[in-house]
Enzyme design. Structure first.
Site, PDB file in Angstrom:
ATOM      1  N   LYS A 100       0.782  -1.240   0.000  1.00  0.00           N
ATOM      2  CA  LYS A 100       0.000   0.000   0.000  1.00  0.00           C
ATOM      3  C   LYS A 100       0.818   1.296   0.000  1.00  0.00           C
ATOM      4  CE  LYS A 100      -2.093  -1.487   3.698  1.00  0.00           C
ATOM      5  NZ  LYS A 100      -2.968  -1.787   4.833  1.00  0.00           N
ATOM      6  N   ASP A 125      -5.680  -5.587  10.657  1.00  0.00           N
ATOM      7  CA  ASP A 125      -6.982  -4.894  10.671  1.00  0.00           C
ATOM      8  C   ASP A 125      -8.142  -5.852  10.370  1.00  0.00           C
ATOM      9  OD1 ASP A 125      -6.029  -5.068   8.063  1.00  0.00           O
ATOM     10  OD2 ASP A 125      -6.669  -3.062   7.465  1.00  0.00           O
TER      11      ASP A 125
HETATM   12  C1  BGC Z   1      -2.078  -5.794   3.832  1.00  0.00           C
HETATM   13  C2  BGC Z   1      -2.960  -6.465   4.845  1.00  0.00           C
HETATM   14  C3  BGC Z   1      -4.064  -5.529   5.276  1.00  0.00           C
HETATM   15  C4  BGC Z   1      -4.799  -4.990   4.072  1.00  0.00           C
HETATM   16  C5  BGC Z   1      -5.920  -4.037   4.427  1.00  0.00           C
HETATM   17  C6  BGC Z   1      -2.896  -5.190   2.710  1.00  0.00           C
HETATM   18  O1  BGC Z   1      -2.071  -4.443   1.868  1.00  0.00           O
HETATM   19  O2  BGC Z   1      -1.152  -6.710   3.290  1.00  0.00           O
HETATM   20  O3  BGC Z   1      -2.211  -6.892   5.966  1.00  0.00           O
HETATM   21  O4  BGC Z   1      -4.935  -6.219   6.125  1.00  0.00           O
HETATM   22  O5  BGC Z   1      -3.898  -4.320   3.230  1.00  0.00           O
HETATM   23  O6  BGC Z   1      -5.487  -2.953   5.165  1.00  0.00           O
END
Ligand code: BGC
Length: 497
Positions: free
Chosen positions: A203, A238
């Site tokens: 992200k 989360d």
């Molecule tokens: C992460 C997860 C997370 C999700 C939502 C993803 O990029 O790898 O760990 O739960 O985003 O936030």
């Protein structure tokens, strides 16, 4: 705010992963002037035709996707690294019962925002007696800086928050430290309920030198440096926080799904069905964090997805996430529009220079455009003007809408296939749906919350794959911001006092 650094290179057509074979001549804009003039234009739009074809997700295709996700879940449960999905053991064996009491904190790091929350729990009768939270956006430089900078920022904001606490509303029992549930929403190799090492960033985060490091130790060091005497009692994803928080109010919650900037799914698994679990005598249930964003097989990837991935901070990683989550949908549309512009008469003679800006288009913009029901698509025109300084005629706006719809439909339907894989996995052990038992998927994330068309496409796919009868027992429940409560509850469940 830009979360990823993308090379602003023009799109180059190469053979695609799926069936995108069209390779028209490219007319590039000249980056040094405001916009370039195309030497020749065509009025038809083969790029759009091919793109729609390549993004199609008919039901049998979605069934294959759901089955492939299920296979990877099984492989990941069998052995560490067995499939695309990490299937992380979260050490959350006990979900909140409702009896939790005391003052607990939640820290939430995982997207553009950082949240801190205090929760005074009053047991079965009183439940949440008081809660207070604060949200701050994370300066972008911290997302790609050092761990000391990032955790120093978090600890300083936490110290400010605790300093402002009203003693009347929040009561810490004597002899106890303040305990935290730390929601850290990235793939973590969990080593116990209160520790885990970062597997990789996603992200748009890329904090240097952190992969393989214990994230709780990083937070502890920063808290110590800020004179904060607090203890992390639970480290949670989360998705796990959403599942736990939602389960506190509703005993039928069996899974937590996030469809926001990023995406993930966590669910309740029977311990005996997890071959990689060391303690073979285990009985009962535990929560699995699938990290389904890492799924990569049989996806309808086009050249635009490939190019976007290549320019991202985590190339080759989290390919499913890059097709279904909020951070990427707008960028895929922008890349398709740019290419249509370079190869057809979209937006007239010139390629708008702003169309070349990576991440200029957000999923919120796609949603606003899709909500335009005026005859002349005037909102589409205004949005295009505000972002790309081009309004387009009605034909252009219709084409833009078609691209948005194609990307959003594909994303929503693929997300639906993922949820079906999770539900069918739960069903294997529990037979809940077959016996008519209500089964709830707790859902959080702005993409799901704010994008009705996406939601609809996701639900359509779910019903198509499960069938009307089984689907009628499934409830997708929007549980906004419940992951903080879930993390605080898990800190309570795992309190050392
Ligand atoms: C992460 C997860 C997370 C999700 C939502 C993803 O990029 O790898 O760990 O739960 O985003 O936030």
């Amino acid at each position: 705010m830009s979360l990823i650094t993308f090379a602003a290179s023009p799109l180059v057509i190469t053979p695609t992963v799926r069936s995108f074979t069209f390779s028209p001549p490219l007319r590039r804009s000249n980056n040094t002037v405001m916009s370039a003039v195309r030497s020749e234009t065509t009025s038809t739009c083969p790029v759009l035709t091919m793109f729609k074809k390549d993004c199609a997700t008919p039901t049998p295709f979605l069934r294959d996707v759901a089955n492939a996700i299920a296979d990877d879940m099984q492989a990941g449960l069998a052995v560490h690294g067995g499939g695309d999905l990490e299937m992380i053991l979260t050490y959350v064996d006990a979900l909140p019962s409702g009896k939790e009491e005391g003052l607990f904190y939640a820290l939430d790091l995982g997207g553009t925002n950082f949240r801190v929350r205090s929760v005074q729990l009053g047991g079965e009768e009183e439940r949440v007696v008081a809660t207070k939270s604060e949200q701050l956006s994370i300066p972008q430089k911290l997302m790609i800086g050092t761990s000391e900078e990032l955790f120093g920022f978090i600890a300083s904001k936490l110290a400010d928050f605790v300093a402002k606490e009203e003693p009347g509303r929040f009561r810490l029992e004597q002899g106890r430290k303040r305990e935290i549930g730390f929601t850290f929403s990235f793939p973590v190799n969990q080593t116990s309920i209160d520790s885990g090492t970062l597997i990789k960033w996603t992200k748009g985060f890329n904090v240097s030198g952190m992969e393989g490091k214990n994230v709780v130790a990083c937070l502890n060091e920063a808290m110590e440096a800020h004179g904060l005497d607090m203890r992390v009692s639970a480290l949670v994803n989360d998705g796990v926080g959403t599942l736990a928080g939602a389960r506190y109010w509703d005993k039928d919650v069996m899974a937590g799904v996030i469809l926001g900037t990023g995406t993930n799914a966590c669910y309740v698994e029977q311990k005996h069905a997890i071959p990689k679990l060391q303690n073979k005598s285990s009985s009962g249930t535990t929560i699995i964090n699938t990290e389904w964003g890492g799924f990569s097989k049989c996806l309808p990837r086009t050249i635009f997805d490939q190019e976007m991935d290549k320019d991202s901070l985590n190339p080759g990683e989290h390919l499913y996430e890059k097709m279904i989550s909020g951070m990427y949908l707008g960028e895929i549309v922008r890349r398709v529009l740019l290419h249509m512009c370079q190869t057809s008469d979209l937006f007239g003679q010139a390629v708008p220079a702003k169309l070349e800006t990576p991440l200029a288009l957000k999923s919120q913009d796609l949603c606003k455009m899709q909500e335009d029901n005026t005859d002349d698509l005037s909102s589409v025109g205004s949005i295009l003007y505000n972002i790309f300084e081009v309004k387009g005629d009605l034909k252009d706006r219709r084409r833009v809408m078609e691209v948005c719809d194609t990307v959003v439909k594909r994303g929503g339907r693929l997300a639906g296939a993922g949820i079906v894989a999770i539900l069918e996995r739960i069903e294997r052990e529990t037979k809940r749906l077959a016996s008519g038992q209500r089964t709830v998927v707790a859902m959080d994330g702005a993409l799901y919350e704010k994008y009705p068309q996406y939601r609809q496409y996701m639900q359509d796919a779910l019903v198509e794959l499960l069938g009307d009868e089984l689907a009628s027992h499934v409830q997708i429940k929007h549980t906004k911001d419940v992951s903080g409560l879930g993390a605080a509850l898990l800190a309570a469940t795992n309190s050392i006092y």
